[in-house]
Motif scaffolding. Sequence first.
Motif, PDB file in Angstrom:
ATOM      1  N   ARG A 186      11.074  68.162  32.324  1.00 15.92           N
ATOM      2  CA  ARG A 186      11.596  69.209  31.433  1.00 15.92           C
ATOM      3  C   ARG A 186      11.304  68.936  29.964  1.00 15.92           C
ATOM      4  N   ARG A 239      28.483  62.420  26.351  1.00 16.86           N
ATOM      5  CA  ARG A 239      28.237  63.028  27.664  1.00 16.86           C
ATOM      6  C   ARG A 239      27.708  62.009  28.669  1.00 16.86           C
ATOM      7  N   ASP A 275      20.812  69.289  34.960  1.00 17.63           N
ATOM      8  CA  ASP A 275      21.476  70.530  34.545  1.00 17.63           C
ATOM      9  C   ASP A 275      22.804  70.238  33.863  1.00 17.63           C
ATOM     10  N   GLU A 276      23.528  69.221  34.355  1.00 14.22           N
ATOM     11  CA  GLU A 276      24.821  68.887  33.752  1.00 14.22           C
ATOM     12  C   GLU A 276      24.668  68.237  32.370  1.00 14.22           C
ATOM     13  N   GLU A 326      21.909  69.351  30.296  1.00 16.88           N
ATOM     14  CA  GLU A 326      21.405  70.465  29.478  1.00 16.88           C
ATOM     15  C   GLU A 326      22.458  71.543  29.250  1.00 16.88           C
ATOM     16  N   THR A 327      23.121  71.955  30.314  1.00 16.57           N
ATOM     17  CA  THR A 327      24.105  73.045  30.241  1.00 16.57           C
ATOM     18  C   THR A 327      25.349  72.638  31.029  1.00 16.57           C
ATOM     19  N   PRO A 328      26.187  71.809  30.455  1.00 15.08           N
ATOM     20  CA  PRO A 328      27.338  71.269  31.185  1.00 15.08           C
ATOM     21  C   PRO A 328      28.251  72.366  31.732  1.00 15.08           C
ATOM     22  N   ARG A 329      28.544  72.250  33.030  1.00 14.77           N
ATOM     23  CA  ARG A 329      29.508  73.144  33.670  1.00 14.77           C
ATOM     24  C   ARG A 329      30.749  72.386  34.115  1.00 14.77           C
ATOM     25  N   ARG A 351      33.226  69.529  33.247  1.00 17.39           N
ATOM     26  CA  ARG A 351      33.692  68.658  32.164  1.00 17.39           C
ATOM     27  C   ARG A 351      34.930  67.921  32.635  1.00 17.39           C
TER      28      ARG A 351
END
Length: 207
Positions: free
Chosen positions: A23, A99, A190-191, A193-196, A198
């Motif tokens: 990526r 993170r 993905d967690e 780049e765009t954390p869902r 937390r």
Amino acid sequence: MNIVVFGAGGRAGRQAVAEAHRRGHQVTSVVRDPAGHSDLPGVRVVQGDVTDEVSIEHAAAGHDAVITAAVDLSVPPHDFFTMSVRALATGLGKAGVRRLVAAGLASIMPGPSGVPLMDEPGYPNEYRAFYLGHAAGLDALRSCDLDWAYVAPAGDFNHDGARTGRYRIAEHGDPASRITYADFAIALVDEIETPRSRRAAVSIREA
């Protein structure tokens, strides 16, 4: 982004490195012996110890996020997973990195009845000490101050399958589920780049 991967030489860690590199992220791969991992593609490989806060601080300095897929089978599982979480909490705090995405284990995630899979009737428990070590590590995560996600397969890994580029969130653990390491790595990155998730644990499965 600048991403550190601890346990980069293992099956899950290696795929996380490959996915992040694919990526376009800058990746630092942390392993115990860099000489044994010269084949990690297009990334910086450094020596480090995920149970040592000073080592973690040095490896993570200047980075945005961390993935850990590290394990050391020469250390009792409870000791390893709790020590590593405590060291990550301290070392990442000193490095200014918030993170953390941890590769988890299906056995400790809720099954269809709501209890952990390892406590479901008929679930194989010959590695229960390892399961309990992971559970202790997750408990340690819950008490730390990091912005963490614990990502586990819903069942087990498909060791020979190819990357499909897809996965889905599982409603609960499923011993019959099989996801490839490459697709599992997509969820890990993905967690970042765009954390869902937390400060939460999530199970994923094949799409």
